[in-house]
Design a protein around this motif. Structure first.
Motif, PDB file in Angstrom:
ATOM      1  N   ASP A 214      49.728  37.324  51.718  1.00  0.00           N
ATOM      2  CA  ASP A 214      49.153  37.491  53.053  1.00  0.00           C
ATOM      3  C   ASP A 214      47.765  36.852  53.130  1.00  0.00           C
ATOM      4  O   ASP A 214      47.393  36.275  54.165  1.00  0.00           O
ATOM      5  N   SER A 215      46.994  36.967  52.042  1.00  0.00           N
ATOM      6  CA  SER A 215      45.656  36.369  52.018  1.00  0.00           C
ATOM      7  C   SER A 215      45.739  34.854  52.123  1.00  0.00           C
ATOM      8  O   SER A 215      44.904  34.211  52.772  1.00  0.00           O
ATOM      9  N   MET A 216      46.743  34.286  51.496  1.00  0.00           N
ATOM     10  CA  MET A 216      46.951  32.847  51.592  1.00  0.00           C
ATOM     11  C   MET A 216      47.242  32.437  53.030  1.00  0.00           C
ATOM     12  O   MET A 216      46.704  31.456  53.538  1.00  0.00           O
ATOM     13  N   LEU A 217      48.107  33.202  53.678  1.00  0.00           N
ATOM     14  CA  LEU A 217      48.472  32.879  55.048  1.00  0.00           C
ATOM     15  C   LEU A 217      47.259  32.979  55.983  1.00  0.00           C
ATOM     16  O   LEU A 217      47.076  32.147  56.880  1.00  0.00           O
ATOM     17  N   LYS A 218      46.426  34.006  55.767  1.00  0.00           N
ATOM     18  CA  LYS A 218      45.255  34.197  56.613  1.00  0.00           C
ATOM     19  C   LYS A 218      44.261  33.053  56.464  1.00  0.00           C
ATOM     20  O   LYS A 218      43.517  32.732  57.389  1.00  0.00           O
ATOM     21  N   LYS A 219      44.243  32.439  55.271  1.00  0.00           N
ATOM     22  CA  LYS A 219      43.338  31.312  55.034  1.00  0.00           C
ATOM     23  C   LYS A 219      43.975  29.981  55.414  1.00  0.00           C
ATOM     24  O   LYS A 219      43.433  28.915  55.131  1.00  0.00           O
ATOM     25  N   GLY A 220      45.165  30.064  56.019  1.00  0.00           N
ATOM     26  CA  GLY A 220      45.816  28.850  56.479  1.00  0.00           C
ATOM     27  C   GLY A 220      46.573  28.094  55.413  1.00  0.00           C
ATOM     28  O   GLY A 220      46.918  26.918  55.592  1.00  0.00           O
ATOM     29  N   LYS A 221      46.854  28.738  54.286  1.00  0.00           N
ATOM     30  CA  LYS A 221      47.606  28.079  53.223  1.00  0.00           C
ATOM     31  C   LYS A 221      49.067  27.963  53.633  1.00  0.00           C
ATOM     32  O   LYS A 221      49.683  28.932  54.074  1.00  0.00           O
ATOM     33  N   LYS A 222      49.616  26.776  53.481  1.00  0.00           N
ATOM     34  CA  LYS A 222      51.026  26.569  53.771  1.00  0.00           C
ATOM     35  C   LYS A 222      51.800  26.566  52.469  1.00  0.00           C
ATOM     36  O   LYS A 222      51.533  25.782  51.582  1.00  0.00           O
ATOM     37  N   TYR A 223      52.731  27.479  52.380  1.00  0.00           N
ATOM     38  CA  TYR A 223      53.513  27.585  51.162  1.00  0.00           C
ATOM     39  C   TYR A 223      54.924  28.011  51.519  1.00  0.00           C
ATOM     40  O   TYR A 223      55.115  28.840  52.396  1.00  0.00           O
ATOM     41  N   GLY A 224      55.898  27.430  50.858  1.00  0.00           N
ATOM     42  CA  GLY A 224      57.286  27.716  51.175  1.00  0.00           C
ATOM     43  C   GLY A 224      57.721  29.105  50.753  1.00  0.00           C
ATOM     44  O   GLY A 224      56.986  29.842  50.102  1.00  0.00           O
ATOM     45  N   LYS A 225      58.931  29.451  51.128  1.00  0.00           N
ATOM     46  CA  LYS A 225      59.479  30.760  50.782  1.00  0.00           C
ATOM     47  C   LYS A 225      60.764  30.600  49.980  1.00  0.00           C
ATOM     48  O   LYS A 225      61.713  31.355  50.145  1.00  0.00           O
ATOM     49  N   ARG A 226      60.781  29.604  49.084  1.00  0.00           N
ATOM     50  CA  ARG A 226      61.961  29.408  48.263  1.00  0.00           C
ATOM     51  C   ARG A 226      61.622  29.829  46.844  1.00  0.00           C
ATOM     52  O   ARG A 226      60.827  30.745  46.630  1.00  0.00           O
ATOM     53  N   TYR A 227      62.202  29.163  45.864  1.00  0.00           N
ATOM     54  CA  TYR A 227      61.977  29.542  44.482  1.00  0.00           C
ATOM     55  C   TYR A 227      60.512  29.430  44.064  1.00  0.00           C
ATOM     56  O   TYR A 227      60.073  30.098  43.134  1.00  0.00           O
ATOM     57  N   GLU A 228      59.742  28.589  44.758  1.00  0.00           N
ATOM     58  CA  GLU A 228      58.364  28.372  44.334  1.00  0.00           C
ATOM     59  C   GLU A 228      57.504  29.622  44.437  1.00  0.00           C
ATOM     60  O   GLU A 228      56.449  29.706  43.795  1.00  0.00           O
ATOM     61  N   ILE A 229      57.909  30.618  45.225  1.00  0.00           N
ATOM     62  CA  ILE A 229      57.069  31.816  45.315  1.00  0.00           C
ATOM     63  C   ILE A 229      57.093  32.623  44.019  1.00  0.00           C
ATOM     64  O   ILE A 229      56.262  33.499  43.823  1.00  0.00           O
ATOM     65  N   ALA A 230      58.026  32.302  43.124  1.00  0.00           N
ATOM     66  CA  ALA A 230      57.996  32.942  41.803  1.00  0.00           C
ATOM     67  C   ALA A 230      56.725  32.546  41.057  1.00  0.00           C
ATOM     68  O   ALA A 230      56.208  33.321  40.238  1.00  0.00           O
ATOM     69  N   MET A 231      56.207  31.335  41.328  1.00  0.00           N
ATOM     70  CA  MET A 231      54.954  30.912  40.712  1.00  0.00           C
ATOM     71  C   MET A 231      53.795  31.754  41.217  1.00  0.00           C
ATOM     72  O   MET A 231      52.877  32.091  40.466  1.00  0.00           O
ATOM     73  N   LEU A 232      53.831  32.092  42.501  1.00  0.00           N
ATOM     74  CA  LEU A 232      52.805  32.967  43.064  1.00  0.00           C
ATOM     75  C   LEU A 232      52.893  34.353  42.430  1.00  0.00           C
ATOM     76  O   LEU A 232      51.871  34.982  42.137  1.00  0.00           O
ATOM     77  N   ALA A 233      54.110  34.818  42.196  1.00  0.00           N
ATOM     78  CA  ALA A 233      54.298  36.117  41.545  1.00  0.00           C
ATOM     79  C   ALA A 233      53.701  36.101  40.144  1.00  0.00           C
ATOM     80  O   ALA A 233      53.108  37.096  39.696  1.00  0.00           O
ATOM     81  N   ALA A 234      53.854  34.971  39.441  1.00  0.00           N
ATOM     82  CA  ALA A 234      53.287  34.857  38.095  1.00  0.00           C
ATOM     83  C   ALA A 234      51.766  34.973  38.139  1.00  0.00           C
ATOM     84  O   ALA A 234      51.154  35.627  37.285  1.00  0.00           O
ATOM     85  N   LEU A 235      51.146  34.365  39.126  1.00  0.00           N
ATOM     86  CA  LEU A 235      49.690  34.470  39.265  1.00  0.00           C
ATOM     87  C   LEU A 235      49.268  35.891  39.609  1.00  0.00           C
ATOM     88  O   LEU A 235      48.214  36.360  39.171  1.00  0.00           O
ATOM     89  N   SER A 236      50.094  36.592  40.371  1.00  0.00           N
ATOM     90  CA  SER A 236      49.724  37.933  40.834  1.00  0.00           C
ATOM     91  C   SER A 236      49.669  38.952  39.703  1.00  0.00           C
ATOM     92  O   SER A 236      49.051  40.008  39.848  1.00  0.00           O
ATOM     93  N   ILE A 237      50.319  38.651  38.566  1.00  0.00           N
ATOM     94  CA  ILE A 237      50.301  39.619  37.460  1.00  0.00           C
ATOM     95  C   ILE A 237      49.107  39.405  36.534  1.00  0.00           C
ATOM     96  O   ILE A 237      48.918  40.158  35.572  1.00  0.00           O
ATOM     97  N   ALA A 238      48.291  38.377  36.806  1.00  0.00           N
ATOM     98  CA  ALA A 238      47.086  38.157  36.014  1.00  0.00           C
ATOM     99  C   ALA A 238      46.060  39.245  36.309  1.00  0.00           C
ATOM    100  O   ALA A 238      46.069  39.870  37.371  1.00  0.00           O
ATOM    101  N   ASP A 239      45.150  39.466  35.368  1.00  0.00           N
ATOM    102  CA  ASP A 239      44.133  40.508  35.520  1.00  0.00           C
ATOM    103  C   ASP A 239      42.962  40.040  36.379  1.00  0.00           C
ATOM    104  O   ASP A 239      41.796  40.083  35.976  1.00  0.00           O
TER     105      ASP A 239
END
Length: 325
Positions: A214-239
């Motif tokens: 949601d933060s990405m969307l609010k900042k105007g980031k364009k990102y697909g909703k296919r398999y690539e969001i698994a990469m975003l999930a990987a970043l989200s588990i970082a400390d």
């Protein structure tokens, strides 16, 4: 920009330039993915080593068609950064033969074998693969239609978890239900696989993933909703807090945006430019000294590798090859 990220960006641009100038590939998608291999290994693209690795793949009598498929350049990149390319290939072939005992033969096994030999002691390889098969069967039981051969990578990477199989499956299923509807079902299943590798409750992990997206969307980031969001999930588990991840993403994108060559690669183009930044950030976070817990580093790297692999395979299936002149 963090010094670690800046150094990776510099290396990325250097290697991307060398690779695209010196060697034509059939699919542009492979340039940034292969380049990320050299960055992660802190190595520079060497044309002679790369060609020697391609020859090793082609000439080895044990090589099967899976190693000569569209993933060959990526496998050659992984081999070329090794101190012992021939030995690396031998270990990969041994792992590949073990993989075939548990999974249907495909190019997915060839690539996954290359990833495994780099992180798994030879004596424990079959142990992880066997457990990966058990997890894959459980995944298939829960979602028969959604679970395909692309999920083999996630299943084997999940085998690194210290959680029990029951805990992993329960975690995946809860994450899937919490995020269902956010994107297509296959993509959300991939996200649930990544989040299951991390500690925390499904509610906490899904909450951070949603906050980041949601933060990405609010900042105007364009990102697909296919398999690539698994990469975003990987970043989200970082400390790191979502705000810090977004700041790093913005800095990395701004740096790369100064160089037109990065966005000339048609598969990323204007729709998904942050894919370049995501690959660099996963590498940076997995190697960040501020993450002192080695288990967390291993989970992040495993999640990142599986997510990147899934994205690359999906992209290669949907993008028309470019025939070099």
């Amino acid at each position: 920009m963090k010094e670690l990220l800046k150094n990776l960006c510099d290396k990325y641009l250097l290697n991307l330039g060398l690779f695209t100038d010196l060697y034509p590939l059939e699919r542009d998608i492979l340039y940034p993915v292969c380049t990320s291999v050299f960055c992660a290994a802190d190595a520079e693209f060497d044309l002679s080593k790369f060609k020697a690795s391609l020859s090793l793949i082609k000439e080895n009598p044990k090589m099967l068609s899976s190693f000569r498929s569209t993933v060959r350049p990526l496998i050659a990149s992984l081999i070329s950064v090794s101190d012992d390319p021939s030995g690396e290939m031998t270990r990969c072939l041994d792992c590949y033969e073990t993989m075939k005992k548990y999974f249907t033969n495909s190019e997915h096994l060839a690539l996954l074998s290359m990833l495994l030999v780099r992180v798994v002691p030879a004596e424990r390889t079959e142990e992880y693969i066997r457990r990966g098969r058990q997890i894959y069967d459980r995944m298939k039981k829960e979602h028969r239609i959604l679970t395909t051969k692309e999920d083999v990578a996630f299943a084997v990477m999940l085998a690194f978890s210290e959680k029990s199989d029951d805990q992993l499956i329960d975690d995946m299923e809860k994450c899937y239900k919490l995020l269902k509807g956010s994107a297509d079902k296959n993509s959300i299943q991939s996200v649930s696989h990544v989040l299951a590798m991390a500690d925390g409750t499904p509610e906490e992990k899904c909450g951070k993933f949603r906050e980041l997206y949601d933060s990405m969307l609010k900042k105007g980031k364009k990102y697909g909703k296919r398999y690539e969001i698994a990469m975003l999930a990987a970043l989200s588990i970082a400390d790191f807090e979502s705000s810090e991840i977004i700041d790093d993403l913005s800095d990395t994108e701004a740096f790369l945006a100064q160089h037109k060559a990065v966005y000339d690669l048609s598969e990323f183009g204007k729709e998904e430019p942050v894919c370049h930044a995501f690959m660099l950030m996963i590498t940076a976070y997995a190697g960040d000294d501020n993450i002192g817990d080695e288990v967390k580093k291993r989970v992040l790297m495993a999640a990142g590798q599986a997510a990147l692999y899934s994205f690359m395979v999906y992209s290669m299936m949907t993008v028309t090859p470019v025939v070099p002149e």
